[in-house]
Design an enzyme around this catalytic site. Structure first.
Site, mmCIF file in Angstrom:
data_model
loop_
_atom_site.group_PDB
_atom_site.id
_atom_site.type_symbol
_atom_site.label_atom_id
_atom_site.label_comp_id
_atom_site.label_asym_id
_atom_site.label_seq_id
_atom_site.Cartn_x
_atom_site.Cartn_y
_atom_site.Cartn_z
ATOM 1 N N THR A 78 52.462 -51.633 -66.121
ATOM 2 C CA THR A 78 52.302 -51.980 -67.528
ATOM 3 C C THR A 78 51.939 -53.452 -67.701
ATOM 4 O O THR A 78 52.122 -54.270 -66.794
ATOM 5 C CB THR A 78 53.597 -51.696 -68.300
ATOM 6 N N GLN A 87 27.418 -60.428 -92.510
ATOM 7 C CA GLN A 87 27.907 -61.555 -91.712
ATOM 8 C C GLN A 87 29.305 -61.316 -91.147
ATOM 9 O O GLN A 87 29.574 -61.640 -89.983
ATOM 10 C CB GLN A 87 27.900 -62.839 -92.545
ATOM 11 N N GLU A 136 44.058 -51.366 -57.079
ATOM 12 C CA GLU A 136 44.184 -50.467 -58.224
ATOM 13 C C GLU A 136 44.080 -51.242 -59.536
ATOM 14 O O GLU A 136 43.438 -50.791 -60.490
ATOM 15 C CB GLU A 136 45.509 -49.716 -58.169
#
Length: 389
Positions: A366, A280, A243
């Protein structure tokens, strides 16, 4: 296209799947995002095309292909800019289905895994709880054995496909005193009395149905126990590596698509007499973002190769999820900024993408949990092993 990992057959599959998504999915995405309900017909179409079975044995209707077909499956779904649709599809293909494959008995595989891969049944995986979050071992849902049945009580939350699925793969405590060692895995049919579901209103992933599930004295046959009683925690941990790699691949693909779109926008948008890609400060910021995304992608590919060889890359998958989701969030934030006010407008893809990306560092464990897993392995010598067969 990365000849080390992708063959001509892979590339043909990528083009075919991209065409399928463009024809069958893209025209409906905005509606699904608005309603939070994906038409069941697309699950069946995906199943008929074999997309749910890429990584599964042929005996259950799979195609038994190498994992890089799944990498393509994940990457291409990020390009249609609906994290909710993508989540519903890869949850269908991997979360509950992996438990059916690895822990389910033959009857369960025939009755649930086969129709899952064909798209005839939709499944979900119920682990996270309202008061537990990433603390899997601390779950409160209980399963008490009474004769030839189990009685399930408790609740789960943040469950993708949790409202409209046909069956649920549920983790519950069979021995509340044993902490992680007391968890078991069960299969439930949706219509079983005592199951309720409430749809959650989310910031992102809005196309997918995400639910809070309640179990009130739900009575299921003892034969719906999957694997051995009390071994649910190692079963869950075993599948987390996959997962987390999936979440990492989603993240690098999402960032890559954001950069591709933003570069095209900057080439067309002019300010002070020149296109934005000629300034830039913006060019160098883009160079940083592209470099980080490329590094994440190649790291994820290397872990996919390990997984494809049958290895168990827990540490590397945790690192991949931690860094790839962080990079994706930062890249998409930067891309939205490059679009200026248009980045904040719903008609442009970065608004939805920024909402969807934010779940990356939260779902599937988390970033804080990822750091602790990595620290345990690197500093404390912790060794995570696959569940014993």
């Amino acid at each position: 296209m990365y000849s080390k990992y992708f063959t001509e057959e892979h590339n043909v599959f990528r083009e075919s799947f991209r065409d399928f998504l463009k024809k069958e999915v893209v025209p409906h995405v905005d509606k699904w995002e608005e309603t939070g309900h994906i038409d069941r017909e697309i699950f069946k179409k995906m199943g008929d095309m074999g997309y749910f079975g890429l990584y599964y044995p042929e005996e259950y209707g799979g195609l038994d292909l190498d994992f890089f077909y799944t990498v393509i499956f994940l990457e291409e779904m990020q390009r249609i800019n609906s994290g909710g649709f993508a989540a519903a599809m890869w949850v269908q293909a991997f979360l509950g289905a992996q438990h059916l494959l690895k822990e389910g008995y033959e009857r369960i595989k025939q009755d649930y895994l086969v129709p899952t891969l064909s798209g005839d049944k939709i499944g979900c995986l119920c682990i996270t709880e309202p008061f537990g979050g990433s603390d899997v071992a601390g779950m409160r849902t209980t399963a008490v054995k009474e004769g030839d049945h189990y009685i399930i009580n408790g609740s789960k939350t943040f469950i993708t496909n949790g409202v409209y699925s046909d069956y649920l793969v549920v983790a519950a405590k069979t021995d509340p005193e044993a902490k992680g060692r007391g968890i078991s895995i069960f299969l439930m049919d949706r219509e079983t009395p005592g199951i309720s579901a409430t749809k959650l209103n989310k910031l992102g992933w809005r196309a997918s149905d995400t639910g809070e599930i309640g179990f009130d004295n739900v009575k299921i046959p003892a034969e719906n126990l999957m694997g051995e009683e009390g071994k649910g925690f190692p079963y869950i941990m075993q599948h987390f590596a996959l997962e987390r790699l999936i979440m990492a691949i989603n993240a690098h693909a999402r960032a890559e698509y954001a950069l591709e779109y933003t570069i095209g926008y900057m080439k067309d948008r002019t300010a002070f007499g020149k296109s934005l890609d000629k300034f830039q400060a913006l060019r160098h910021k883009l160079a940083d973002m592209m470099s980080e995304t490329e590094m994440a992608k190649n790291f994820n590919y290397s872990i996919a190769e390990e997984l494809d060889k049958g290895l168990y890359p827990v540490k590397e998958a945790s690192m991949a999820k931690l860094l790839s989701t962080k990079i994706s969030d930062e890249v998409i934030y930067g891309c939205l900024q490059f679009l200026g006010g248009y980045g904040y407008i719903e008609e442009y893809p970065l608004a939805r993408m920024s909402r969807d990306s934010r779940l990356g560092p939260i779902g599937g464990g988390t970033s804080e949990i990822m750091r602790e897993i990595i620290a345990k392995m690197m500093l404390d010598g912790k060794d995570y092993k696959p569940a014993a067969k």
